[in-house]
Design a protein around this motif. Structure first.
Motif, mmCIF file in Angstrom:
data_model
loop_
_atom_site.group_PDB
_atom_site.id
_atom_site.type_symbol
_atom_site.label_atom_id
_atom_site.label_comp_id
_atom_site.label_asym_id
_atom_site.label_seq_id
_atom_site.Cartn_x
_atom_site.Cartn_y
_atom_site.Cartn_z
ATOM 1 N N SER A 39 -50.330 53.609 -14.307
ATOM 2 C CA SER A 39 -51.363 54.176 -15.164
ATOM 3 C C SER A 39 -51.104 55.670 -15.347
ATOM 4 C CB SER A 39 -52.747 53.952 -14.553
ATOM 5 O OG SER A 39 -52.844 54.633 -13.308
ATOM 6 N N SER A 43 -54.277 56.239 -20.360
ATOM 7 C CA SER A 43 -54.808 54.883 -20.152
ATOM 8 C C SER A 43 -56.034 54.901 -19.244
ATOM 9 C CB SER A 43 -53.729 53.961 -19.580
ATOM 10 O OG SER A 43 -53.275 54.399 -18.315
ATOM 11 N N ARG A 71 -50.445 51.899 -18.404
ATOM 12 C CA ARG A 71 -51.281 50.698 -18.259
ATOM 13 C C ARG A 71 -52.307 50.911 -17.171
ATOM 14 N NH1 ARG A 71 -50.958 46.887 -14.314
ATOM 15 N NH2 ARG A 71 -51.746 44.772 -14.715
ATOM 16 N N TRP A 121 -44.181 47.005 -24.644
ATOM 17 C CA TRP A 121 -45.589 47.165 -24.264
ATOM 18 C C TRP A 121 -46.253 45.818 -23.999
ATOM 19 C CZ3 TRP A 121 -49.469 44.881 -27.011
ATOM 20 C CH2 TRP A 121 -49.253 44.573 -28.354
ATOM 21 N N ALA A 125 -47.822 44.367 -20.346
ATOM 22 C CA ALA A 125 -49.177 43.830 -20.198
ATOM 23 C C ALA A 125 -49.152 42.455 -19.552
ATOM 24 C CB ALA A 125 -49.858 43.762 -21.565
ATOM 25 N N VAL A 135 -56.988 44.768 -19.138
ATOM 26 C CA VAL A 135 -56.121 45.941 -19.036
ATOM 27 C C VAL A 135 -56.129 46.734 -20.329
ATOM 28 C CG1 VAL A 135 -54.583 44.865 -17.358
ATOM 29 C CG2 VAL A 135 -54.069 44.668 -19.790
ATOM 30 N N LEU A 137 -53.610 49.508 -22.470
ATOM 31 C CA LEU A 137 -52.311 50.149 -22.587
ATOM 32 C C LEU A 137 -52.394 51.214 -23.664
ATOM 33 C CD1 LEU A 137 -51.656 46.858 -22.063
ATOM 34 C CD2 LEU A 137 -49.374 47.853 -21.860
#
Length: 336
Positions: A39, A43, A71, A121, A125, A135, A137
């Protein structure tokens, strides 16, 4: 008209076409033992309200500044991390990080994880997904879609430096089904055939020409329904359509408000093959459990089995338009 449940802009569709051991929240590694994406400030700043894939809104401070891919887990899940070859139910909301405007709301739909088939990406995830997890992103448009111009994805109000926000919510993880076989044109019925059934009161009237092509007329003085409604007009006597089957369907779609046709396989001259779990819920619920040879009518509001208000507007309709489909089930093949 593409009937895929994956209702993302075309440049994303190809990417989202994904790994682990854990029995609680706090997932930090995928199934291979690799660390999950870290993270960061961007995010971690994401805050949302509403339902993912339906009416989710960004509530954090805007504009959001983001460059590298990050993320953050908004809601911890519980269970085992997804593995290569499995399928997970996922809802997705995609936002312009500068304005907060939604670019796409995709309701819950099953998606298969296969390594090497996704954009970076999307892989980040999915590879650490566990049931119940939500979550966020973030990255710049350029970081997420290297080599793609915003105009190519119908987001002309964004620049390549603007942030993109993706929020995903994962549900049940299951084993991916085997791919069903295919049928040749000569193996298919020409049109629905079987015992005619009376449509429920206030349903559109359907009249067939000699070839079986349906004419659809809305009931006078009746408002379009707000809930998905399905009825059998002709009951066939073939095999029952099971979840995940490849079906061959002739269909015609019109808008309740205007009666205008917006799509028709009859017009193109050939039925369309697809799996029952690859389409909008308004199709899935109309097909699964029916018999080959049947004709079914499905009345589909935007937010209950349909494409959602945003996608309808992209297609040139009003956001609350109701679609009416008449479908002839001409053949079906189950996974082996």
């Amino acid at each position: 008209m593409k009937l895929s449940r994956v209702l993302l802009p075309s440049a994303i569709v190809g990417a989202l076409l994904l790994t682990g051991c854990t029995t609680g929240g706090g997932t930090t590694q995928d199934a291979s033992g690799a660390d999950c994406l870290a993270s960061g400030a961007a995010s971690d700043a994401i805050a949302v309200k509403g339902d993912v894939g339906v009416d989710l809104e960004l509530t954090n401070k805007l504009p959001l500044k983001a460059d590298k891919l990050e993320r953050t887990v908004l809601t911890e899940g519980k269970g085992k991390v997804i593995e290569d070859g499995q399928t997970v139910d996922v809802a997705l909301s995609l936002f312009n990080g500068k304005s907060g405007e939604p670019l796409q709301q995709q309701p819950t739909a099953p998606m298969a994880y296969a390594k090497g088939t996704m954009l970076d990406w999307a892989n980040e995830a999915f590879r650490c997904a566990v049931p119940g997890q939500q979550v966020a992103l973030t990255a710049s448009f350029n970081e997420m879609y290297d080599g793609v111009e915003p105009e190519q994805m119908s987001v002309a109000d964004m620049t390549k430096e603007d942030a993109v926000v993706v929020v995903m919510e994962f549900g049940e993880i299951s084993k991916t089904q085997a791919e069903p076989g295919t049928l040749e044109p000569g193996d298919l019925l020409k049109k629905a055939e079987g015992k005619e059934q009376a449509a429920p009161k206030d349903f559109p009237a359907v009249k067939l020409d000699a070839d079986g092509k349906p004419e659809i007329t809305m009931p006078e003085g009746v408002e379009a329904p707000t809930e998905l409604s399905v009825a059998t007009l002709i009951e066939g006597d073939g095999a029952v359509v099971e979840p995940g089957d490849r079906v061959y369907v002739h269909y015609r779609g019109v808008i309740w408000r205007t009666g205008e046709e917006f799509d028709s396989s009859w017009k193109r001259g050939a039925p369309v093959p697809f799996r029952t779990n690859e389409v909008i819920p308004g199709f899935t619920k109309a097909l699964e459990g029916q018999k080959v040879g049947s004709q079914v009518i499905s009345v589909v509001p935007a937010e209950d089995g349909g494409y959602g208000a945003l996608k309808l507007e992209e297609m040139g309709h009003k956001p609350d338009d109701v679609m009416v489909f008449v479908l002839d089930i001409l053949g079906a093949v189950s996974p082996e």
